[in-house]
Scaffold this motif. Sequence first.
Motif, short mmCIF file in Angstrom:
data_model
loop_
_atom_site.label_atom_id
_atom_site.label_comp_id
_atom_site.label_asym_id
_atom_site.label_seq_id
_atom_site.Cartn_x
_atom_site.Cartn_y
_atom_site.Cartn_z
N MET A 12 94.42 22.78 -8.49
CA MET A 12 95.33 22.49 -9.63
C MET A 12 96.14 22.61 -9.91
N LEU A 13 97.57 21.94 -9.52
CA LEU A 13 99.12 22.52 -9.95
C LEU A 13 99.53 21.57 -11.49
N ILE A 14 99.92 22.72 -12.48
CA ILE A 14 100.66 22.00 -13.71
C ILE A 14 102.10 22.66 -13.65
N SER A 15 103.01 21.90 -13.57
CA SER A 15 104.57 22.31 -14.35
C SER A 15 104.61 22.69 -15.65
N ALA A 16 105.02 23.43 -15.93
CA ALA A 16 105.39 24.04 -17.40
C ALA A 16 105.85 23.14 -17.82
N SER A 17 105.52 23.43 -19.45
CA SER A 17 105.72 22.92 -20.64
C SER A 17 106.60 23.65 -21.24
N LEU A 18 108.37 23.23 -21.34
CA LEU A 18 109.51 24.48 -21.65
C LEU A 18 110.02 23.13 -22.80
N THR A 19 110.82 24.18 -24.04
CA THR A 19 111.43 23.64 -25.15
C THR A 19 112.82 24.61 -25.14
N LYS A 20 113.61 23.91 -26.04
CA LYS A 20 115.35 24.11 -26.10
C LYS A 20 115.87 23.78 -26.94
N GLU A 21 116.89 24.09 -28.32
CA GLU A 21 117.26 22.99 -28.39
C GLU A 21 118.47 22.85 -28.47
N ASP A 22 119.01 21.46 -29.04
CA ASP A 22 119.81 21.42 -28.19
C ASP A 22 121.34 22.39 -28.01
N ASP A 23 121.79 22.10 -27.16
CA ASP A 23 123.15 23.10 -26.41
C ASP A 23 123.92 22.11 -25.95
N GLY A 24 123.50 21.09 -25.68
CA GLY A 24 124.21 20.20 -24.97
C GLY A 24 124.24 20.69 -23.01
N THR A 25 123.66 21.38 -23.05
CA THR A 25 123.24 21.36 -21.19
C THR A 25 121.71 21.29 -21.30
N ALA A 26 121.38 20.91 -20.36
CA ALA A 26 120.31 20.38 -19.98
C ALA A 26 119.33 20.91 -19.22
N LEU A 27 117.65 20.99 -19.76
CA LEU A 27 116.87 22.05 -19.83
C LEU A 27 116.27 21.60 -18.47
#
Length: 180
Positions: A86-101
């Motif tokens: 089983m391989l699952i990539s992380a779920s990540l969150t950030k506020e908009d700061d104009g740069t890519a997450l």
Amino acid sequence: YDGTEKSVSGFVNEDKDRIPVQANGQTYYVTGLTSEASGTDVADSVASIPVSGTAMVRDAAGNDVTKQFNVKVTNGSLTINKREVMLISASLTKEDDGTALVNGDTPLAVENGWAEGEGATYTFTGSQTLVGNSPNSFSYTLNEGTDANNYTITKTEGQLTVTNREAVYEVTVTADSGTY
């Protein structure tokens, strides 16, 4: 599959190289036969392990009574099943700061099932710049010595989520002035 050699040999109920059988209420012993197979990988599975040798039947006193019997053999098998990964990539969150997450150095949220010393390397390609979400996409390359045929690999992608800023930025715009 666990990366170690598996083997099967002998016969059901075999005891000290002899196989007890029942006929006419008596116990007799079959000897002279061998059956064995071994393997490590799923591809090494054997659907029908051959029996070799010449069957000899003896009564409880050790007398050769082979001519009184028609010995039939049923071949055994060796089955090595695929291992679940089983391989699952992380779920990540950030506020908009104009740069890519992006995933960056974040490891997989779930990576389990590889046999000892085996595995893969991962390349993350997901990216989210605007408010919203998209998959935390990734691919994998099996490490040397890891055979895909030994595994059933389930790959699930987490989410990259960019949220609206909580704070509202204050900016000042000043119109040009002129004196003539």
